[in-house]
Design a protein around this motif. Structure first.
Motif, mmCIF file in Angstrom:
data_model
loop_
_atom_site.group_PDB
_atom_site.id
_atom_site.type_symbol
_atom_site.label_atom_id
_atom_site.label_comp_id
_atom_site.label_asym_id
_atom_site.label_seq_id
_atom_site.Cartn_x
_atom_site.Cartn_y
_atom_site.Cartn_z
ATOM 1 N N LEU A 119 8.572 2.628 -6.588
ATOM 2 C CA LEU A 119 8.750 3.674 -7.660
ATOM 3 C C LEU A 119 9.701 4.935 -6.927
ATOM 4 C CD1 LEU A 119 5.110 3.945 -9.286
ATOM 5 C CD2 LEU A 119 7.440 2.785 -10.200
ATOM 6 N N ASP A 120 10.781 5.208 -7.697
ATOM 7 C CA ASP A 120 11.647 6.354 -7.295
ATOM 8 C C ASP A 120 10.724 7.646 -6.882
ATOM 9 O OD1 ASP A 120 13.610 4.457 -7.286
ATOM 10 O OD2 ASP A 120 14.462 5.264 -9.265
ATOM 11 N N TYR A 121 10.035 8.049 -7.789
ATOM 12 C CA TYR A 121 9.364 9.265 -7.656
ATOM 13 C C TYR A 121 8.077 8.992 -6.450
ATOM 14 C CZ TYR A 121 6.995 7.011 -11.469
ATOM 15 O OH TYR A 121 6.159 6.380 -12.434
ATOM 16 N N PHE A 122 7.793 8.189 -6.030
ATOM 17 C CA PHE A 122 6.773 7.767 -5.025
ATOM 18 C C PHE A 122 7.430 7.394 -3.601
ATOM 19 C CE2 PHE A 122 3.238 7.373 -8.141
ATOM 20 C CZ PHE A 122 2.837 8.733 -7.766
ATOM 21 N N SER A 123 8.710 7.530 -3.818
ATOM 22 C CA SER A 123 9.425 6.849 -2.238
ATOM 23 C C SER A 123 10.332 8.000 -2.085
ATOM 24 C CB SER A 123 10.327 5.599 -3.048
ATOM 25 O OG SER A 123 9.361 4.615 -3.118
ATOM 26 N N PRO A 124 9.904 9.069 -1.334
ATOM 27 C CA PRO A 124 10.894 10.131 -0.761
ATOM 28 C C PRO A 124 11.567 9.432 0.600
ATOM 29 C CG PRO A 124 8.640 10.364 0.017
ATOM 30 C CD PRO A 124 8.462 9.324 -0.884
ATOM 31 N N TRP A 125 11.059 8.398 1.213
ATOM 32 C CA TRP A 125 11.908 7.706 2.359
ATOM 33 C C TRP A 125 12.099 5.995 1.945
ATOM 34 C CZ3 TRP A 125 13.424 11.572 5.421
ATOM 35 C CH2 TRP A 125 12.272 12.601 5.433
ATOM 36 N N PRO A 126 12.936 5.973 0.988
ATOM 37 C CA PRO A 126 13.144 4.553 0.594
ATOM 38 C C PRO A 126 13.577 3.436 1.605
ATOM 39 C CG PRO A 126 14.662 6.197 -0.871
ATOM 40 C CD PRO A 126 13.996 6.824 0.350
ATOM 41 N N ALA A 127 14.142 3.902 2.494
ATOM 42 C CA ALA A 127 14.327 2.931 3.562
ATOM 43 C C ALA A 127 13.135 2.493 4.264
ATOM 44 C CB ALA A 127 15.436 3.337 4.543
ATOM 45 N N LEU A 128 12.360 3.441 4.515
ATOM 46 C CA LEU A 128 11.049 3.288 5.087
ATOM 47 C C LEU A 128 10.110 2.631 4.210
ATOM 48 C CD1 LEU A 128 9.454 3.926 7.972
ATOM 49 C CD2 LEU A 128 8.590 5.858 6.822
ATOM 50 N N ALA A 129 9.990 2.807 3.081
ATOM 51 C CA ALA A 129 9.034 1.948 2.274
ATOM 52 C C ALA A 129 9.829 0.582 2.083
ATOM 53 C CB ALA A 129 9.374 2.783 0.644
ATOM 54 N N ASN A 130 11.100 0.229 1.967
ATOM 55 C CA ASN A 130 11.628 -1.064 2.164
ATOM 56 C C ASN A 130 11.366 -1.913 3.364
ATOM 57 O OD1 ASN A 130 12.801 -0.648 -0.533
ATOM 58 N ND2 ASN A 130 14.852 -0.121 0.252
ATOM 59 N N LEU A 131 11.204 -1.082 4.394
ATOM 60 C CA LEU A 131 10.748 -1.740 5.523
ATOM 61 C C LEU A 131 9.218 -2.405 5.639
ATOM 62 C CD1 LEU A 131 11.665 -2.295 8.479
ATOM 63 C CD2 LEU A 131 10.713 -0.223 9.394
ATOM 64 N N LEU A 132 8.430 -1.615 4.863
ATOM 65 C CA LEU A 132 7.150 -2.025 4.670
ATOM 66 C C LEU A 132 7.078 -3.268 3.509
ATOM 67 C CD1 LEU A 132 4.155 -2.024 5.301
ATOM 68 C CD2 LEU A 132 3.941 -0.049 3.710
ATOM 69 N N SER A 133 7.689 -2.964 2.539
ATOM 70 C CA SER A 133 7.414 -3.912 1.323
ATOM 71 C C SER A 133 8.365 -5.327 1.567
ATOM 72 C CB SER A 133 8.011 -3.235 0.122
ATOM 73 O OG SER A 133 9.435 -2.857 0.339
ATOM 74 N N VAL A 134 9.018 -5.623 2.499
ATOM 75 C CA VAL A 134 9.858 -6.523 2.632
ATOM 76 C C VAL A 134 8.896 -7.782 3.404
ATOM 77 C CG1 VAL A 134 12.210 -5.686 2.745
ATOM 78 C CG2 VAL A 134 10.782 -5.931 4.728
ATOM 79 N N SER A 135 7.801 -7.312 3.889
ATOM 80 C CA SER A 135 6.881 -8.159 4.580
ATOM 81 C C SER A 135 5.780 -8.311 3.655
ATOM 82 C CB SER A 135 6.527 -7.374 5.989
ATOM 83 O OG SER A 135 5.613 -8.325 6.602
ATOM 84 N N GLY A 136 5.664 -9.601 3.150
ATOM 85 C CA GLY A 136 4.431 -10.131 2.281
ATOM 86 C C GLY A 136 3.197 -10.039 3.204
ATOM 87 N N VAL A 137 3.193 -10.332 4.523
ATOM 88 C CA VAL A 137 2.050 -10.448 5.352
ATOM 89 C C VAL A 137 1.336 -9.028 5.409
ATOM 90 C CG1 VAL A 137 0.949 -11.025 7.266
ATOM 91 C CG2 VAL A 137 2.645 -12.533 6.179
ATOM 92 N N LEU A 138 2.249 -8.170 5.695
ATOM 93 C CA LEU A 138 2.050 -6.879 6.149
ATOM 94 C C LEU A 138 1.292 -6.077 4.846
ATOM 95 C CD1 LEU A 138 1.999 -4.423 8.143
ATOM 96 C CD2 LEU A 138 4.385 -3.804 7.617
ATOM 97 N N VAL A 139 2.021 -6.168 3.771
ATOM 98 C CA VAL A 139 1.373 -5.919 2.324
ATOM 99 C C VAL A 139 0.115 -6.189 2.022
ATOM 100 C CG1 VAL A 139 1.970 -5.738 -0.299
ATOM 101 C CG2 VAL A 139 3.881 -5.219 1.390
ATOM 102 N N MET A 140 -0.114 -7.504 2.338
ATOM 103 C CA MET A 140 -1.444 -8.117 1.918
ATOM 104 C C MET A 140 -2.307 -7.264 2.998
ATOM 105 S SD MET A 140 -2.595 -12.135 2.342
ATOM 106 C CE MET A 140 -2.309 -12.151 4.355
ATOM 107 N N LEU A 141 -2.083 -7.495 4.287
ATOM 108 C CA LEU A 141 -3.034 -6.733 5.226
ATOM 109 C C LEU A 141 -3.401 -5.402 4.713
ATOM 110 C CD1 LEU A 141 -1.758 -8.287 8.699
ATOM 111 C CD2 LEU A 141 -3.627 -8.930 7.243
#
Length: 446
Positions: free
Chosen positions: A278-300
């Motif tokens: 969500l744009d209004y919950f992502s002040p740092w889009p690059a940092l958010a994408n770095l976390l969301s691209v890893s499915g294992v990390l999101v699950m953990l």
């Protein structure tokens, strides 16, 4: 049974004899007042849209809502711009005073009035942390939150030191504040401003009366049984409020965790992914994408959040496990502040978590902060040892007279005259030059 009764007696004496958790109550005082102060300063350019009389949630709509739910808000006493600016400024000032621990019994009440007035004016403004701050502002009124790390603690230490020196200590500012706030409270009450409910005015009048009684007993009977009774009641109220704060924090995490378990996105381990997109919950889009691209990390992260929140209330009886989960929750809130752009929510929750921090860690933390230049914390309110009056050295401008010789013209060594009196039947008088080293040995001069 024989062992149970002494244990219960010791527990009751412990609860009624002292105000527990002085460092924990101080850190939540600092945490919540700092959170509210930073929020007010951050939103100062937008204060008109949030709480102003001509904001989107207009004054008339706020008046109708408080008439229905009975909420208290001093902002709704007038729809003038000047009154709004005064209330906002008083909210900022009360936050600073409570943060510093200046007259905390008064500043905590003013802090509560400021929080309730602004938040009840526009109830649809907030991110979840405002609800925590709303409750904690009320609880802080009942705590002795300035026993350490405050200007009040420093003032109490100085007063005790002055009394130990035999000086008379008179508090002139306290009665002036009490009379002035009493007149304001009487004018508001007689003016019919408390028309939304009886709870807040009853609390304000009760606190005002108790503060007056406390001053009278401390002024005319500081060592009487009445003062002892007031101390016991204050300790019980403080310890009860601190327990309520702990229970409130546990309920927040327990309900949040159990509600998450019922959600399908939390069950399949993908719930953390969606807010990051969500744009209004992502002040740092690059940092958010770095976390969301890893499915294992999101699950953990998803499963770890649920497990920590559900398990935390059950770990309070194990200190080591509790401290580990406490660190995990604080790291989680720091991540929420950075990744989702919710700093004030995270600060409010970290302040609530701080009530569970161990005392040893808080004492070390205070020592580390005190080493920072221009930072000095108030002490625990205990006065340091006061030197004896005779330890004051004689003025240098007055020359010391010559010492009187001992009887029978027997010379007395200087070392003997400084360590013990002459064993003769008539001890010789000692000169001020000889008395001065003795007084310095008995009680060092500061």
């Amino acid at each position: 049974m024989n062992r149970l009764v002494p244990s219960v007696s010791r527990a009751i004496a412990h609860v009624t004899g002292s105000s527990l958790g002085p460092y924990q109550s101080a850190v939540i005082r600092i945490g919540f007042s700092a959170t509210w102060l930073l929020f007010l300063l951050r939103e100062f350019p937008h204060r008109q849209e949030l709480y102003g009389p001509d904001g989107p949630w207009s004054w008339s709509l706020g008046k109708q809502l408080t008439a229905d739910n009975g909420a208290f808000s001093a902002l709704l006493w007038s729809n003038g711009q000047l009154w709004f600016e005064v209330c906002y400024l008083l909210a900022v000032v009360s936050s600073v005073l409570l943060l510093l621990g200046w007259r905390s019994r008064t500043s905590s009440v003013l802090f509560m009035v400021g929080v309730l007035s602004l938040q009840n004016r526009s109830v649809f403004v907030g991110d979840g942390g405002d609800n925590v701050l709303h409750l904690m502002a009320i609880y802080l009124v009942f705590t002795r939150c300035a026993q350490v790390w405050s200007l009040d603690a420093r003032r109490v230490a100085r007063e005790r030191a002055a009394r130990a020196r035999g000086e008379r200590v008179t508090d002139r500012l306290g009665p002036v504040l009490w009379v002035g706030l009493g007149l304001v409270l009487a004018a508001v009450t007689l003016g019919g401003r408390f028309d939304t409910g009886w709870l807040v005015p009853a609390l304000l009048w009760t606190v005002w009366a108790v503060l007056g009684l406390w001053w009278l007993v401390g002024r005319f009977g500081p060592t009487s049984e009445s003062r002892t009774l007031l101390d016991v009641i204050a300790s019980i109220v403080h310890n009860g409020a601190l327990l309520v704060i702990m229970v409130e924090a546990c309920l927040i995490y327990a309900t949040a965790g159990w509600y998450k378990i019922q959600g399908s996105r939390w069950q399949d381990g993908t719930a953390v992914y969606y807010p990051l997109q969500l744009d209004y919950f992502s002040p740092w889009p690059a940092l958010a994408n770095l976390l969301s691209v890893s499915g294992v990390l999101v699950m953990l992260v998803t499963y770890g959040t649920v497990m920590v929140q559900v398990a935390f209330p059950f770990t309070l009886f194990n200190r080591r496990v509790k401290n580990v989960l406490l660190v995990g929750m604080m790291i989680e809130h720091l991540a929420i502040a950075v990744l989702l752009g919710l700093p004030f929510f995270s600060l409010a929750m970290i302040a609530a978590d701080s009530v569970f921090l161990p005392t040893s860690f808080l004492r070390r933390l205070g020592g580390w902060v005190a080493r920072v230049p221009f930072v000095r914390f108030g002490g625990t309110g205990r006065a340091k040892p006061v030197p004896a009056p005779e330890s004051v050295p004689a003025p240098e401008s007055v020359p010391a007279p010559e010492s009187v010789p001992a009887p029978e013209s027997v010379p007395v060594p200087v070392s003997m005259s400084e360590s013990a009196p002459d064993p003769g039947p008539e001890p010789r008088p000692q000169s001020p030059s000889e008395q001065e080293p003795q007084s310095q040995l008995r009680s060092p001069s500061p």
